[in-house]
Each structure stands twice: as C-alpha cells, then as structure tokens.
Write a protein that holds these residues in place. Sequence first.
Motif, PDB file in Angstrom:
ATOM      1  N   SER A  74     -71.947 -21.298 -64.037  1.00 39.75           N
ATOM      2  CA  SER A  74     -72.919 -21.444 -65.115  1.00 39.75           C
ATOM      3  C   SER A  74     -73.202 -22.911 -65.405  1.00 39.75           C
ATOM      4  CB  SER A  74     -72.411 -20.747 -66.374  1.00 39.75           C
ATOM      5  OG  SER A  74     -73.281 -20.955 -67.469  1.00 39.75           O
ATOM      6  N   LEU A  75     -72.165 -23.750 -65.435  1.00 39.32           N
ATOM      7  CA  LEU A  75     -72.361 -25.182 -65.679  1.00 39.32           C
ATOM      8  C   LEU A  75     -73.174 -25.822 -64.556  1.00 39.32           C
ATOM      9  CD1 LEU A  75     -68.813 -26.182 -67.003  1.00 39.32           C
ATOM     10  CD2 LEU A  75     -70.923 -25.979 -68.334  1.00 39.32           C
ATOM     11  N   ALA A  76     -72.976 -25.352 -63.334  1.00 41.48           N
ATOM     12  CA  ALA A  76     -73.765 -25.881 -62.216  1.00 41.48           C
ATOM     13  C   ALA A  76     -75.230 -25.482 -62.364  1.00 41.48           C
ATOM     14  CB  ALA A  76     -73.201 -25.381 -60.892  1.00 41.48           C
ATOM     15  N   PHE A 117     -64.377 -32.376 -56.442  1.00 40.99           N
ATOM     16  CA  PHE A 117     -63.218 -31.491 -56.408  1.00 40.99           C
ATOM     17  C   PHE A 117     -63.660 -30.096 -55.994  1.00 40.99           C
ATOM     18  CE2 PHE A 117     -65.036 -31.727 -60.634  1.00 40.99           C
ATOM     19  CZ  PHE A 117     -65.204 -30.402 -61.001  1.00 40.99           C
ATOM     20  N   THR A 118     -62.730 -29.320 -55.466  1.00 40.68           N
ATOM     21  CA  THR A 118     -63.009 -27.943 -55.066  1.00 40.68           C
ATOM     22  C   THR A 118     -62.707 -26.998 -56.219  1.00 40.68           C
ATOM     23  OG1 THR A 118     -60.766 -27.589 -54.248  1.00 40.68           O
ATOM     24  CG2 THR A 118     -62.368 -28.492 -52.682  1.00 40.68           C
ATOM     25  N   SER A 178     -72.716 -30.853 -60.608  1.00 35.62           N
ATOM     26  CA  SER A 178     -73.493 -30.802 -59.374  1.00 35.62           C
ATOM     27  C   SER A 178     -72.651 -30.256 -58.233  1.00 35.62           C
ATOM     28  CB  SER A 178     -74.035 -32.191 -59.013  1.00 35.62           C
ATOM     29  OG  SER A 178     -72.978 -33.116 -58.877  1.00 35.62           O
ATOM     30  N   LEU A 179     -73.305 -29.663 -57.263  1.00 39.14           N
ATOM     31  CA  LEU A 179     -72.654 -29.109 -56.085  1.00 39.14           C
ATOM     32  C   LEU A 179     -73.001 -29.944 -54.871  1.00 39.14           C
ATOM     33  CD1 LEU A 179     -73.345 -25.276 -56.536  1.00 39.14           C
ATOM     34  CD2 LEU A 179     -71.255 -26.510 -57.066  1.00 39.14           C
ATOM     35  N   GLU A 180     -72.035 -30.086 -53.968  1.00 34.20           N
ATOM     36  CA  GLU A 180     -72.299 -30.784 -52.715  1.00 34.20           C
ATOM     37  C   GLU A 180     -71.485 -30.121 -51.616  1.00 34.20           C
ATOM     38  OE1 GLU A 180     -69.213 -34.510 -53.028  1.00 34.20           O
ATOM     39  OE2 GLU A 180     -71.078 -34.693 -54.164  1.00 34.20           O
ATOM     40  N   GLN A 181     -72.003 -30.190 -50.403  1.00 33.09           N
ATOM     41  CA  GLN A 181     -71.318 -29.637 -49.241  1.00 33.09           C
ATOM     42  C   GLN A 181     -70.713 -30.777 -48.428  1.00 33.09           C
ATOM     43  OE1 GLN A 181     -70.879 -26.376 -48.253  1.00 33.09           O
ATOM     44  NE2 GLN A 181     -71.815 -25.663 -50.173  1.00 33.09           N
ATOM     45  N   VAL A 182     -69.398 -30.714 -48.202  1.00 34.76           N
ATOM     46  CA  VAL A 182     -68.708 -31.712 -47.398  1.00 34.76           C
ATOM     47  C   VAL A 182     -67.980 -30.989 -46.265  1.00 34.76           C
ATOM     48  CG1 VAL A 182     -66.989 -33.567 -47.370  1.00 34.76           C
ATOM     49  CG2 VAL A 182     -68.415 -33.206 -49.406  1.00 34.76           C
ATOM     50  N   THR A 215     -67.604 -26.415 -50.235  1.00 37.81           N
ATOM     51  CA  THR A 215     -68.342 -26.670 -51.470  1.00 37.81           C
ATOM     52  C   THR A 215     -67.470 -27.459 -52.431  1.00 37.81           C
ATOM     53  OG1 THR A 215     -69.607 -24.630 -51.240  1.00 37.81           O
ATOM     54  CG2 THR A 215     -69.507 -25.620 -53.430  1.00 37.81           C
ATOM     55  N   ARG A 216     -68.019 -28.565 -52.928  1.00 39.44           N
ATOM     56  CA  ARG A 216     -67.309 -29.391 -53.899  1.00 39.44           C
ATOM     57  C   ARG A 216     -68.173 -29.556 -55.142  1.00 39.44           C
ATOM     58  NH1 ARG A 216     -62.912 -32.292 -51.818  1.00 39.44           N
ATOM     59  NH2 ARG A 216     -62.686 -32.132 -49.553  1.00 39.44           N
ATOM     60  N   TYR A 217     -67.497 -29.710 -56.269  1.00 40.92           N
ATOM     61  CA  TYR A 217     -68.160 -29.952 -57.542  1.00 40.92           C
ATOM     62  C   TYR A 217     -67.999 -31.421 -57.916  1.00 40.92           C
ATOM     63  CZ  TYR A 217     -67.970 -24.853 -58.033  1.00 40.92           C
ATOM     64  OH  TYR A 217     -68.105 -23.500 -57.836  1.00 40.92           O
ATOM     65  N   ARG A 218     -68.952 -31.904 -58.693  1.00 33.94           N
ATOM     66  CA  ARG A 218     -68.861 -33.291 -59.158  1.00 33.94           C
ATOM     67  C   ARG A 218     -69.583 -33.412 -60.491  1.00 33.94           C
ATOM     68  NH1 ARG A 218     -68.175 -38.263 -56.725  1.00 33.94           N
ATOM     69  NH2 ARG A 218     -68.312 -37.372 -54.622  1.00 33.94           N
TER      70      ARG A 218
END
Length: 500
Positions: free
Chosen positions: A434-436, A409-410, A442-446, A450-453
Amino acid sequence: MNSLTNVTSDTVLHFGPYAFHLQQRLVLEGDQPLRLGGRALDILQVLVERAGSVVSKDELIARVWPRSVVEEINLRVHIAALRRVFRDGQGGRDGQDGHCYIATIPERGYSFVAPVRQALEVTPLPCDAFASPAHNLPARLTPITGRDAVVGSLVRQLPVRRCMTLVGPCGIGKTTVALRVAELLLQHYRDGVWRVDLALIDDPAQLVEHLTRTLPLGIGADVDALGRWHALLVLDNCEHLLEGCRTLVETLLTSAPRLSILVTSREPLRVTDEVLLPLPPLLVPPASALCSLDEVMSYSAVQLFVSRARARQQGFALREQDLKAVREICRRLDGLPLAIELAAAQIDALALVGLQAQLDNCFQMLTQGRRTAVPRHQTLKAALDWSYERLAPMEQTVLQRLAVFKSAFTDDAALEVISCAMLPPSSLASIMESLALKSLVSLEQVRGVTRYRLLNTTRCYALEKLEQSGALRTYEMRYAGYVSHSRRPSARHVALQLCE
C-alpha cells in the motif's frame, strides 16, 4: 517561391481555403475561425510571411519565445497542432494534409510550401471570431526543466488514450507537468482544457459539485452536461478521494465519449483503460561527471537548481569548485523539483556550503516556500504532512519503522527488523504494498530481486516521526542487530521476541 511585400498589421494572407487576418490574429476557414493558440499563431505568421523559404528551428524559437528559454519540443508540438488543424479542415478534405502546408526540411527547419497571396483587410469578421480557447489554467511564471520526454508522451497519447494518470511522490512535479501538457493541448480541444484542483476539498460528497462549479456549465448543471464536450479535464490531486474519483472518471468516460482526462495522483485510480505514467525524479549527475562543468550542467536536477538560484541571487554562477556540493544537494534531495526549488531559495542566506551542511536538517532548512502555492506545496514538510496525515495508523507506524533502513532493502529484511506480534508478516506485506502504491516507498529491481527504498526526504521525515514516538532507539538497535547477524538462522526469532 512566394514574394510577400509590405506585410502590415491590416494585411490578410490567403492560402488554400484559409484567410489569416494578422491584425485580429485570426485564421478563418470560410467564415469559421480556427481554434489556434497564441504560440501556434505566432509560428504560423512567421512561416506564412516567409512562405517558400526555410526558417530554422532556432530562428522560430527566437521569434516566438524572445524572452524565454524553452524546449524544442514546444516548437514541435505547435507545428504538429497546426498540421492537424489544416489536415482536419477543408484543406485536408480537398486531398491535402498538414504537411502540404508546413514541410519539415531535415537538418534545416520548416517551410510553408503552399501558395500565399496577400490583400488588405476589408471583410467584416463574425462576431464570435475573437473568442479564445476556453480554459482556467494559471499563468506559468517559469520554464519547465527536464520534462520534455514525459510532456511529449502525454501530448501525443492523451487525445487517443482518453484517461492517463501521472503518479509519483509529493514534490515530484505532477501538477507542473499536467498544466504544461494542458497548455500545449489547448488548441486541440473545441471546448478547451480545465483544471479541477481536488486538494481544495476533503469530502467525497462534494466531488461532483466541485467539478460542476469549476467548469462553465451553468447553475444547476450536472455531469450529464459534459456529454457533448470535446475537452480535456485535468483532475489534479486525486489521491485522497480515490473511490469518488474512480466512480466519477468511469462515469465521464462512458457518458462523454469526446472527453479526455488527465489525472495526477500519488497512486493509481484503477479505472478501466487507465494508462499509468510514473513521473521520475530529475536526473542527478553521477560522481564520474564532476570533472566537467558542461557535463554536470546537462543534468536536469542541476539545471533546475542553477536557474532557481539565479532567480534568487543576481549573478549566481556555477563554478568547477562547486560541482561536488551541487551534486550532493541534488542527490540528497532525490532529484525532487519541489525540494530543489526550496533549497535554491536559500542560496543567498546559506550559500552552497551552508546548504550542503544543512541537508541532515532538511525540513527546517526547506521552509521558505512559494507564497503563491497552495499550503501543502509551500514547504517540503507541508507536502509530506499532507500525505502522512491521510495514512491509516498502521501505515504510519510501518513508514516510521522502515526509515531505519539506510539503503534499499528486501521484504525479508523488513520482516526481520520491524514485524512483531501486533504487526505479523501477512499484514506487513500488504501495508508495504500500500505504501508503494501511495508513492511513499519506491520499488526497484536488482538482479531479479525486488527491493524497497525510501527517498531521502521521506526517510528524514519518517525518522523524525519515529523519534517523536519514542521508538527510534529501539528500531535503530534492531536494524544494527540485523545488519550484524543477518546470516544467523535465529535472527528473525530474536527480533520477534524483542518486539513482544
């Protein structure tokens, strides 16, 4: 070509300025012992006894690790260490480097190329010649799976980088990798390698005392005693003592110029010149690999599961009809080594089909941990409890609410679903960051976005906490509404009104 005959335990093998006393498992340069680990000595003995001949990598591994399955990187690391010792010794100062003793024969193996002569043991040895490299590393009972690349990178970089931090979520295997790196670097450091487990303390005021008590510094010594040390310190589990660890590491890097520091933490220390190395999950096979047993077994997550299942259930073998179930187990467990090991421990009670069926109830399933591990590593839930309990109350709240997202999710999506008057957008953004940093999100680039998971295991844990808070139904409805109405301009306004 050398011709060594009748080599026995009381033989001494001489090459260059060195004497290899086989009975004592000791290499002397003049009257000074070289600091070599046991595996390095085993490799050297095989090569020297067959000096002038090519010894294949497979044969060396079989001779040195006869009862273990090990990675080829183990051999390469020890060969490099031997070359480094010979390069830095008198042999190197006489114009030779380590390759003039041990040559790589491409596609074939290694060969000891220096002239060797043999004699019987007659020379008395110095009284301290038998001292082993100093360390406090625990005995490793099982091989490490799927970590060749990261272990090799750390072994190469630590002696020159000085401060490196392994970061990643709980259960990813940071301690396992750090201890393996320490094993391989044991012979490199004159004053040995030392693990300092900071999970054993909670008070930052105890940090320095815990360090000095762990190291062989003597009663009343402080960190200044490390000024002349040439050693590797493994500062393990630093995430709950970040400020104190940051100050300690900066002090050590300044006052002890020959000290190397390997940190494990769920977030960076943020010290000067810190090199971060995120530890990825083990590799899980894609669905396209399910037609081939050999291909599935080439993925490290499956290798770990099968090896631990075999240790638990004699005769366990992966069959083609099992491939889908094993892939699903490894995927749902995020490729986390701790989760996979705990799942494999249930194989005799539940079998593969039972394990797969229990994945939605993973924390109740994954409770038979390793009794020899520290409490927070004995079960997956204990590991997550340890992280969760150290979050600020608002961080706990955000983590719970984010668990309603079933996929990546963004930050805009998070704002729509979980922000409210008590959790405005400005606060939410900083808490998610902070949680990341704490490896809980986790962070990912799509495609540049930037998306979180949340890892599946973390999501299950946070959903359980959200249900206990009584707010699960509320945020599931808000998530469903967002999915249905995400294109409507008023969606965010409606979500804020609901929260208020």
